[in-house]
Design a protein around this motif. Structure first.
Motif, short mmCIF file in Angstrom:
data_model
loop_
_atom_site.label_atom_id
_atom_site.label_comp_id
_atom_site.label_asym_id
_atom_site.label_seq_id
_atom_site.Cartn_x
_atom_site.Cartn_y
_atom_site.Cartn_z
N GLN A 48 42.59 28.98 47.97
CA GLN A 48 43.12 30.08 47.17
C GLN A 48 43.18 29.69 45.69
N PHE A 49 43.60 28.46 45.42
CA PHE A 49 43.67 27.98 44.04
C PHE A 49 42.28 27.97 43.40
N ALA A 50 41.29 27.50 44.14
CA ALA A 50 39.92 27.47 43.61
C ALA A 50 39.43 28.89 43.32
N LEU A 51 39.72 29.82 44.20
CA LEU A 51 39.31 31.21 43.98
C LEU A 51 39.99 31.80 42.75
N LEU A 52 41.29 31.55 42.61
CA LEU A 52 42.02 32.06 41.44
C LEU A 52 41.53 31.43 40.15
N ARG A 53 41.23 30.14 40.19
CA ARG A 53 40.73 29.45 39.01
C ARG A 53 39.38 30.03 38.61
N GLU A 54 38.51 30.29 39.57
CA GLU A 54 37.20 30.88 39.30
C GLU A 54 37.35 32.29 38.74
N GLN A 55 38.28 33.06 39.30
CA GLN A 55 38.52 34.42 38.82
C GLN A 55 39.04 34.39 37.38
#
Length: 161
Positions: A76-83
């Motif tokens: 989830q953190f990786a997805l949010l960081r990418e977003q």
């Protein structure tokens, strides 16, 4: 989120509400009563081996649950960081487009100041050019006049001799 909160409720030492703590106290009391009865019933020590195996199994189960929760949080953190990265990149591109189209407010004022300074310098350069040309004409006229006067003086000297 509900799964994660449920996992934290199962953690030892974490109490979320008064009802949970009361339920845990009641469970601990009943567990101690059972263990006391079991101690009297079995004196050969085989139950302590079973409880240690259960404790190890319970620890392994919790470790697996927590590790999956950690992996899920990392994903989830990786997805949010990418977003967030994509959103910021989009904002920068929008600002760049407004700058290139000369519509950005934060760049219009400095651009106007530069254009004004340019026009002032251009005007000063034109005035300087006109004055230099006038100066050169004056020098030319002065040399022509000096040459003419010199010629006239030399001619008078020649006539007198």
């Amino acid at each position: 989120d509900e799964q994660m909160c449920g996992n934290f409720r199962n953690m030892p030492g974490v109490k979320h509400s008064r009802d949970d703590s009361e339920n845990e106290d009641a469970e601990q009391d009943s567990d101690t009563d059972r263990s006391t009865e079991d101690d009297f019933a079995s004196s050969d020590g085989s139950e302590s081996e079973e409880s240690s195996e259960l404790d190890e199994q319970e620890c392994d189960d919790r470790r697996v649950i927590y590790s999956t929760d950690v992996l899920d949080l990392e994903r989830q953190f990786a997805l949010l960081r990418e977003q967030l990265y994509k959103e910021r990149l989009s904002q920068v591109e929008q600002r760049l487009c407004t700058v290139r189209s000369e519509e950005a407010n934060e760049y219009l004022t400095p651009l106007d100041q530069l254009n004004e300074a340019y026009s002032v310098r251009l005007e000063v350069a034109e005035i300087t050019k006109k004055l230099k040309i006038k100066n050169i004409r004056n020098k030319y006229e002065a040399e022509v006049l000096a040459a003419q006067q010199n010629y006239e003086q030399n001619e008078k000297v020649l006539l007198v001799c």
